[in-house]
Write a protein that holds these residues in place. Structure first.
Motif, PDB file in Angstrom:
ATOM      1  N   HIS A 136       8.551 -25.199 -13.587  1.00  0.00           N
ATOM      2  CA  HIS A 136       8.964 -23.982 -12.889  1.00  0.00           C
ATOM      3  C   HIS A 136       7.775 -23.146 -12.426  1.00  0.00           C
ATOM      4  O   HIS A 136       7.794 -22.593 -11.319  1.00  0.00           O
ATOM      5  CB  HIS A 136       9.922 -23.160 -13.748  1.00  0.00           C
ATOM      6  N   ALA A 137       6.726 -23.060 -13.231  1.00  0.00           N
ATOM      7  CA  ALA A 137       5.521 -22.340 -12.810  1.00  0.00           C
ATOM      8  C   ALA A 137       4.892 -23.034 -11.601  1.00  0.00           C
ATOM      9  O   ALA A 137       4.436 -22.373 -10.657  1.00  0.00           O
ATOM     10  CB  ALA A 137       4.527 -22.244 -13.966  1.00  0.00           C
ATOM     11  N   GLU A 161       7.034 -22.402  -8.447  1.00  0.00           N
ATOM     12  CA  GLU A 161       6.854 -21.024  -7.994  1.00  0.00           C
ATOM     13  C   GLU A 161       5.532 -20.883  -7.236  1.00  0.00           C
ATOM     14  O   GLU A 161       5.464 -20.226  -6.194  1.00  0.00           O
ATOM     15  CB  GLU A 161       6.895 -20.078  -9.186  1.00  0.00           C
ATOM     16  N   ALA A 162       4.489 -21.517  -7.753  1.00  0.00           N
ATOM     17  CA  ALA A 162       3.190 -21.472  -7.078  1.00  0.00           C
ATOM     18  C   ALA A 162       3.254 -22.186  -5.723  1.00  0.00           C
ATOM     19  O   ALA A 162       2.711 -21.694  -4.729  1.00  0.00           O
ATOM     20  CB  ALA A 162       2.114 -22.096  -7.967  1.00  0.00           C
ATOM     21  N   ILE A 163       3.917 -23.330  -5.669  1.00  0.00           N
ATOM     22  CA  ILE A 163       4.069 -24.063  -4.405  1.00  0.00           C
ATOM     23  C   ILE A 163       4.863 -23.231  -3.406  1.00  0.00           C
ATOM     24  O   ILE A 163       4.545 -23.199  -2.213  1.00  0.00           O
ATOM     25  CB  ILE A 163       4.710 -25.445  -4.639  1.00  0.00           C
ATOM     26  N   SER A 164       5.863 -22.531  -3.882  1.00  0.00           N
ATOM     27  CA  SER A 164       6.648 -21.669  -3.008  1.00  0.00           C
ATOM     28  C   SER A 164       5.772 -20.590  -2.373  1.00  0.00           C
ATOM     29  O   SER A 164       5.941 -20.250  -1.193  1.00  0.00           O
ATOM     30  CB  SER A 164       7.798 -21.033  -3.791  1.00  0.00           C
ATOM     31  N   GLY A 165       4.822 -20.070  -3.133  1.00  0.00           N
ATOM     32  CA  GLY A 165       3.881 -19.099  -2.569  1.00  0.00           C
ATOM     33  C   GLY A 165       2.984 -19.714  -1.517  1.00  0.00           C
ATOM     34  O   GLY A 165       2.759 -19.127  -0.452  1.00  0.00           O
ATOM     35  N   ILE A 198       4.271 -18.169 -12.872  1.00  0.00           N
ATOM     36  CA  ILE A 198       4.144 -17.859 -14.306  1.00  0.00           C
ATOM     37  C   ILE A 198       5.509 -18.037 -14.947  1.00  0.00           C
ATOM     38  O   ILE A 198       6.514 -17.584 -14.396  1.00  0.00           O
ATOM     39  CB  ILE A 198       3.653 -16.414 -14.522  1.00  0.00           C
ATOM     40  N   ASN A 199       5.547 -18.697 -16.105  1.00  0.00           N
ATOM     41  CA  ASN A 199       6.805 -18.931 -16.793  1.00  0.00           C
ATOM     42  C   ASN A 199       6.581 -18.909 -18.304  1.00  0.00           C
ATOM     43  O   ASN A 199       5.514 -19.297 -18.784  1.00  0.00           O
ATOM     44  CB  ASN A 199       7.386 -20.293 -16.381  1.00  0.00           C
TER      45      ASN A 199
END
Length: 130
Positions: free
Chosen positions: A59-60, A63-67, A127-128
């Motif tokens: 999940h972290a 989330e980073a890839i989404s950014g 961050i998770n």
């Protein structure tokens, strides 16, 4: 970036945190996820046999890839490629240790059409909790 990897190693050791770094370039999101997961496992940041650790790292990472991709986690399908440096950090960021461990994935590099010179800088952070 100020400081060297040795400086960060010393700081993270004082905090009793773990980290690893690496590089990945691809038009395929799965290869980016795999490179980050492989580095984290090889460096003892997460254990493959503990579902919660791998799930948190996943999940972290996403989330980073989404950014990096500004919310559109497609790359090759829409003719985009990335060249990224990454860092994975695991630690207890709160004064109260009962708050538990957290994992962060940071990505920095370039994204753009798969033609040299048509890329631009990009960054992502995930961050998770574990």
């Amino acid at each position: 970036m100020d400081g060297t990897e040795e400086d960060y190693t010393e700081q993270f050791n004082q905090l009793n945190w773990q980290f690893c770094t690496g590089k990945v370039g691809s038009m395929n999101v799965q290869k980016i996820v795999a490179a980050i997961e492989t580095a984290a496992k090889r460096n003892g940041i997460v254990r493959e046999d503990l579902y919660r650790e791998m799930h948190s790292l996943y999940h972290a990472t996403m989330e980073a890839i989404s950014g990096v991709t500004r919310g559109q986690t497609q790359l090759g399908e829409i003719l985009r490629t990335v060249g990224l440096r990454f860092a994975v950090v695991r630690g207890t960021p709160y004064r109260n240790a009962e708050e538990g461990e957290w994992i962060a994935v940071a990505l920095y590099g370039t994204i753009g059409a798969p033609i040299k010179g048509l890329e631009h800088e990009t960054i992502g952070l995930g961050i998770n909790h574990i």
